[in-house]
Design a protein around this motif. Structure first.
Motif, PDB file in Angstrom:
ATOM      1  N   GLU A 119      45.647  26.121  40.702  1.00 51.53           N
ATOM      2  CA  GLU A 119      44.205  25.915  40.718  1.00 51.53           C
ATOM      3  C   GLU A 119      43.879  24.469  41.039  1.00 51.53           C
ATOM      4  O   GLU A 119      44.551  23.546  40.585  1.00 51.53           O
ATOM      5  CB  GLU A 119      43.616  26.314  39.370  1.00 51.53           C
ATOM      6  CG  GLU A 119      42.147  26.572  39.442  1.00 51.53           C
ATOM      7  CD  GLU A 119      41.625  27.296  38.222  1.00 51.53           C
ATOM      8  OE1 GLU A 119      40.437  27.628  38.233  1.00 51.53           O
ATOM      9  OE2 GLU A 119      42.375  27.521  37.254  1.00 51.53           O
ATOM     10  N   ASP A 126      42.344  24.874  45.565  1.00 50.60           N
ATOM     11  CA  ASP A 126      43.368  25.837  45.147  1.00 50.60           C
ATOM     12  C   ASP A 126      44.429  25.965  46.231  1.00 50.60           C
ATOM     13  O   ASP A 126      44.142  25.838  47.424  1.00 50.60           O
ATOM     14  CB  ASP A 126      42.748  27.222  44.924  1.00 50.60           C
ATOM     15  CG  ASP A 126      41.857  27.291  43.701  1.00 50.60           C
ATOM     16  OD1 ASP A 126      41.714  26.286  43.000  1.00 50.60           O
ATOM     17  OD2 ASP A 126      41.293  28.378  43.464  1.00 50.60           O
ATOM     18  N   VAL A 173      44.531  33.565  37.627  1.00 52.60           N
ATOM     19  CA  VAL A 173      43.574  32.576  38.132  1.00 52.60           C
ATOM     20  C   VAL A 173      42.307  33.264  38.618  1.00 52.60           C
ATOM     21  O   VAL A 173      41.191  32.836  38.296  1.00 52.60           O
ATOM     22  CB  VAL A 173      44.203  31.721  39.249  1.00 52.60           C
ATOM     23  CG1 VAL A 173      43.172  30.797  39.883  1.00 52.60           C
ATOM     24  CG2 VAL A 173      45.385  30.922  38.707  1.00 52.60           C
ATOM     25  N   LEU A 174      42.445  34.348  39.387  1.00 51.51           N
ATOM     26  CA  LEU A 174      41.267  35.044  39.912  1.00 51.51           C
ATOM     27  C   LEU A 174      40.415  35.629  38.788  1.00 51.51           C
ATOM     28  O   LEU A 174      39.183  35.569  38.841  1.00 51.51           O
ATOM     29  CB  LEU A 174      41.688  36.132  40.896  1.00 51.51           C
ATOM     30  CG  LEU A 174      42.347  35.636  42.187  1.00 51.51           C
ATOM     31  CD1 LEU A 174      42.759  36.821  43.061  1.00 51.51           C
ATOM     32  CD2 LEU A 174      41.438  34.679  42.943  1.00 51.51           C
ATOM     33  N   ARG A 176      40.221  34.480  35.699  1.00 54.05           N
ATOM     34  CA  ARG A 176      39.580  33.360  35.016  1.00 54.05           C
ATOM     35  C   ARG A 176      38.363  32.883  35.813  1.00 54.05           C
ATOM     36  O   ARG A 176      37.308  32.623  35.255  1.00 54.05           O
ATOM     37  CB  ARG A 176      40.575  32.218  34.807  1.00 54.05           C
ATOM     38  CG  ARG A 176      40.017  31.064  34.015  1.00 54.05           C
ATOM     39  CD  ARG A 176      41.042  30.030  33.606  1.00 54.05           C
ATOM     40  NE  ARG A 176      41.793  29.490  34.722  1.00 54.05           N
ATOM     41  CZ  ARG A 176      43.124  29.605  34.853  1.00 54.05           C
ATOM     42  NH1 ARG A 176      43.844  30.237  33.943  1.00 54.05           N
ATOM     43  NH2 ARG A 176      43.729  29.079  35.889  1.00 54.05           N
ATOM     44  N   LYS A 177      38.499  32.807  37.134  1.00 56.44           N
ATOM     45  CA  LYS A 177      37.381  32.377  37.979  1.00 56.44           C
ATOM     46  C   LYS A 177      36.246  33.396  37.937  1.00 56.44           C
ATOM     47  O   LYS A 177      35.075  33.025  37.841  1.00 56.44           O
ATOM     48  CB  LYS A 177      37.853  32.162  39.416  1.00 56.44           C
ATOM     49  CG  LYS A 177      38.691  30.919  39.598  1.00 56.44           C
ATOM     50  CD  LYS A 177      39.166  30.810  41.035  1.00 56.44           C
ATOM     51  CE  LYS A 177      39.931  29.558  41.269  1.00 56.44           C
ATOM     52  NZ  LYS A 177      39.114  28.362  41.380  1.00 56.44           N
ATOM     53  N   ALA A 180      34.527  33.163  34.612  1.00 57.98           N
ATOM     54  CA  ALA A 180      33.708  31.954  34.511  1.00 57.98           C
ATOM     55  C   ALA A 180      32.406  32.105  35.297  1.00 57.98           C
ATOM     56  O   ALA A 180      31.370  31.587  34.896  1.00 57.98           O
ATOM     57  CB  ALA A 180      34.489  30.743  35.019  1.00 57.98           C
ATOM     58  N   GLU A 181      32.466  32.823  36.416  1.00 58.31           N
ATOM     59  CA  GLU A 181      31.278  32.981  37.249  1.00 58.31           C
ATOM     60  C   GLU A 181      30.319  34.031  36.722  1.00 58.31           C
ATOM     61  O   GLU A 181      29.116  33.860  36.772  1.00 58.31           O
ATOM     62  CB  GLU A 181      31.689  33.327  38.685  1.00 58.31           C
ATOM     63  CG  GLU A 181      32.308  32.159  39.413  1.00 58.31           C
ATOM     64  CD  GLU A 181      32.744  32.519  40.824  1.00 58.31           C
ATOM     65  OE1 GLU A 181      32.305  33.566  41.344  1.00 58.31           O
ATOM     66  OE2 GLU A 181      33.531  31.757  41.397  1.00 58.31           O
TER      67      GLU A 181
END
Length: 191
Positions: A119, A126, A173-174, A176-177, A180-181
């Motif tokens: 990240e 990234d 990672v995806l 988590r993103k 978060a969004e």
């Protein structure tokens, strides 16, 4: 006068880009053999022939992709070309997707291919790569296979020993993103 300025600027920019261009990479048999030995050492159950085949493919396919992507510059310059529409493919995620797909075509019985993302932060975006491990092992126990970093010449290292990037599983990672969004993880990521 303005025309002279633009001509001089164009010549200087061309020279700068040429200086950044990378020479066609070369791979030796010993490079491939060293990677094959590292892959074999991923686990007692890793088949020697599969390790050798994976290493050969990782190196030769990376060079093939270099040609297909028409990489004539270093990775950052090539990224700019892709992002501006001057090249179709060649950013890190393309390398990772294609290397993963090619290695998975082999249907290895003792090896497994993973995808990883490092990240970004305020200084970096990234970065994606493929990772090979012994079947059933976590990608942390594997080897990073990153041809983007050297413009088609394969960089590899044990995942946890990569001094430039901290790798995590792609879906982690995806998710988590996405969380978060939107506060929710898309169902497609959970499959």
């Amino acid at each position: 006068m303005r025309r002279v300025f633009y001509c001089v600027s164009a010549v200087l920019l061309s020279g700068l880009l040429a200086a950044c261009a990378s020479a066609p990479p070369e791979v030796s048999r010993s490079d491939i053999d060293m990677l094959a030995a590292e892959i074999k050492n991923l686990g007692a159950d890793v088949d020697t022939a599969e390790a050798a085949r994976a290493a050969e493919i990782a190196y030769t396919y990376s060079l093939q992709l270099r040609e297909e992507y028409n990489v004539t510059d270093g990775p950052i310059v090539h990224n700019l070309k892709v992002n501006n529409g001057w090249r179709e493919r060649g950013i890190c995620v393309h390398w990772a997707e294609d290397v993963e797909a090619r290695l998975n075509q082999e249907q290895f019985e003792t090896l497994q291919i993973h995808r990883a993302i490092a990240e970004g932060n305020e200084f970096r975006i990234d970065h994606s790569t493929a990772v090979i491990s012994a079947r059933g092992e976590d990608f942390d126990e594997g080897i990073v296979l990153d041809p983007w970093r050297k413009g088609g010449l394969l960089y590899w290292s044990p995942t946890l020993e990569d001094e430039k990037y901290f790798w995590e599983p792609r879906l982690t990672v995806l998710a988590r993103k996405a969380d978060a969004e939107s506060g929710a993880i898309p169902a497609a990521l959970l499959e």
